[in-house]
Design an enzyme around this catalytic site. Structure first.
Site, PDB file in Angstrom:
ATOM      1  N   ASP A   1       2.722  25.774  15.466  1.00  0.00           N
ATOM      2  CA  ASP A   1       2.772  25.281  16.906  1.00  0.00           C
ATOM      3  C   ASP A   1       1.352  25.835  17.481  1.00  0.00           C
ATOM      4  O   ASP A   1       0.980  26.757  17.339  1.00  0.00           O
ATOM      5  CB  ASP A   1       4.185  25.581  17.544  1.00  0.00           C
ATOM      6  CG  ASP A   1       4.264  25.101  18.865  1.00  0.00           C
ATOM      7  OD1 ASP A   1       3.790  23.823  19.234  1.00  0.00           O
ATOM      8  OD2 ASP A   1       5.278  25.539  19.603  1.00  0.00           O
TER       9      ASP A   1
ATOM     10  N   HIS B   1      -5.499  19.562  16.890  1.00  0.00           N
ATOM     11  CA  HIS B   1      -4.756  18.978  15.490  1.00  0.00           C
ATOM     12  C   HIS B   1      -5.691  18.995  14.431  1.00  0.00           C
ATOM     13  O   HIS B   1      -5.511  19.296  13.191  1.00  0.00           O
ATOM     14  CB  HIS B   1      -4.130  17.648  15.700  1.00  0.00           C
ATOM     15  CG  HIS B   1      -2.846  17.639  16.819  1.00  0.00           C
ATOM     16  ND1 HIS B   1      -1.921  18.775  16.682  1.00  0.00           N
ATOM     17  CD2 HIS B   1      -2.625  16.818  17.694  1.00  0.00           C
ATOM     18  CE1 HIS B   1      -1.235  18.310  17.744  1.00  0.00           C
ATOM     19  NE2 HIS B   1      -1.593  17.193  18.424  1.00  0.00           N
TER      20      HIS B   1
ATOM     21  N   LEU C   1       2.061  26.297  -6.764  1.00  0.00           N
ATOM     22  CA  LEU C   1       2.749  26.467  -5.570  1.00  0.00           C
ATOM     23  C   LEU C   1       3.411  25.028  -5.041  1.00  0.00           C
ATOM     24  O   LEU C   1       2.748  24.132  -5.268  1.00  0.00           O
ATOM     25  CB  LEU C   1       1.594  26.799  -4.459  1.00  0.00           C
ATOM     26  CG  LEU C   1       1.954  26.753  -2.985  1.00  0.00           C
ATOM     27  CD1 LEU C   1       2.943  27.701  -2.521  1.00  0.00           C
ATOM     28  CD2 LEU C   1       0.726  26.966  -2.139  1.00  0.00           C
TER      29      LEU C   1
HETATM   30  C1  FPP Z   1       2.354  21.401  17.214  1.00  0.00           C
HETATM   31  O1  FPP Z   1       1.455  21.824  18.078  1.00  0.00           O
HETATM   32  C2  FPP Z   1       1.774  20.467  15.957  1.00  0.00           C
HETATM   33  C3  FPP Z   1       2.069  19.350  15.623  1.00  0.00           C
HETATM   34  C4  FPP Z   1       2.973  18.567  16.271  1.00  0.00           C
HETATM   35  C5  FPP Z   1       1.301  18.811  14.561  1.00  0.00           C
HETATM   36  C6  FPP Z   1       1.041  19.581  13.564  1.00  0.00           C
HETATM   37  C7  FPP Z   1      -0.126  18.828  12.707  1.00  0.00           C
HETATM   38  C8  FPP Z   1      -1.418  19.485  12.058  1.00  0.00           C
HETATM   39  C9  FPP Z   1      -1.157  21.133  12.010  1.00  0.00           C
HETATM   40  C10 FPP Z   1      -2.479  18.779  11.609  1.00  0.00           C
HETATM   41  C11 FPP Z   1      -2.099  18.045  10.481  1.00  0.00           C
HETATM   42  C12 FPP Z   1      -1.384  18.577   9.363  1.00  0.00           C
HETATM   43  C13 FPP Z   1      -1.180  18.213   7.961  1.00  0.00           C
HETATM   44  C14 FPP Z   1      -0.157  18.594   7.062  1.00  0.00           C
HETATM   45  C15 FPP Z   1      -2.113  17.186   7.473  1.00  0.00           C
HETATM   46  P1  FPP Z   1       1.473  21.167  19.655  1.00  0.00           P
HETATM   47  O2  FPP Z   1       0.881  19.775  19.573  1.00  0.00           O
HETATM   48  O3  FPP Z   1       3.105  20.996  19.903  1.00  0.00           O
HETATM   49  O4  FPP Z   1       0.834  22.142  20.491  1.00  0.00           O
HETATM   50  P2  FPP Z   1       1.475  22.832  22.019  1.00  0.00           P
HETATM   51  O5  FPP Z   1       2.717  23.138  21.830  1.00  0.00           O
HETATM   52  O6  FPP Z   1       0.116  23.592  22.048  1.00  0.00           O
HETATM   53  O7  FPP Z   1       1.022  21.455  22.771  1.00  0.00           O
END
Ligand code: FPP
Length: 252
Positions: free
Chosen positions: A24, A41, A135
């Protein structure tokens, strides 16, 4: 399900066998830098690479990352499509590296709404790494813990329709074998980055006795040092699984 924490007391090791992470803080990382959320992201993918490598080196057997929840479809359309494109690009670019590192990749979740090309990439990446065992990396995509329990119940009843008229005959182990991560032990350690202290419908069945670690760092900043700090904290935990401290002490 191997090592159900409610049916028996699992063995505990210094390094978690199974680590589950809610990644997050990507959006806030970007906003703080006056960048679009999508830039967060993209940087998040680099953190995924660092953490996969750190876990491999530290002997973690299962690493599960929450990439997209059943509820993330509620986000703006452009952010959802960027995330889908990122999954595709990452799968295409990284599968060779995962293969070399001995990583077995699995994707869990309801994949049916994903476009056919993404579904095909997922299947190909899973097949290509299926012989690996150093893994076990699981990406939860369009995943929700409630969805998982429901789909498991539906599969159990489809396999044994007679159970519908004898609900008392259903036990935990029977249902658990249909959960989408039935191949893995339950997580020993859960990490959520980004400062929030919630489970957000992630692995709600399997987290029954998992140690919960919350970090204020945003996911794009996360790496090997943060993993070490979390593991150090994990080693201080007394995992009682319902027993008393005295019982735990007399067992060691
Ligand atoms: C949460 O941060 C993150 C996500 C909903 C997406 C996670 C995706 C990635 C780390 C990139 C792609 C991953 C792979 C495995 C290819 P948020 O957007 O909710 O952040 P915020 O709470 O600060 O708004």
């Amino acid at each position: 399900m191997p090592n159900s924490s409610t049916l028996s007391v699992p063995a505990c090791t210094d390094t978690p066998r199974h680590l589950a992470i809610i990644m997050d803080g990507n959006g806030r990382w970007a906003t703080k830098r006056f960048l679009p959320r999508t830039a967060g992201h993209m940087r998040g993918v680099q953190a995924v690479r660092r953490v996969v490598e750190a876990c491999g080196r530290r002997g973690v057997e299962y690493l599960t990352l929450f990439a997209f929840s059943s509820e993330n479809w509620r986000r703006p359309k452009e952010e959802v499509s960027l995330l889908m494109r990122l999954f595709m690009q990452t799968l295409e670019k990284q599968v060779g590296k995962l293969e070399e590192q001995g990583v077995r990749l699995r994707i869990v979740g309801d994949l049916s709404p994903f476009e056919p090309r993404l579904q095909a990439l997922i299947r190909a990446a899973e097949e290509r790494t299926a012989h690996n065992s150093t893994l076990n990396l699981t990406i939860a995509a369009n995943y929700g813990g409630r969805w998982d329990i429901l789909q498991a119940m539906r599969k159990l009843l489809a396999a044994q329709p007679g159970l519908a008229s004898q609900p008392d005959a259903i036990d935990e182990a029977q249902l658990a074998q249909y959960l989408s991560m039935a191949y893995a032990p339950e997580p020993d350690l859960f990490i959520r980055t980004g400062g929030e202290q919630r489970i957000s419908n992630f692995l709600i069945w399997q987290l029954a006795y998992t140690e919960l670690y919350f970090s204020d760092d945003y996911w794009p900043d996360f790496g090997a040092k943060n993993i070490d700090a979390a593991f150090e904290w994990y080693r201080t935990r007394e995992r009682r699984f319902g027993r008393t401290s005295a019982q735990v002490a007399s067992q060691t």
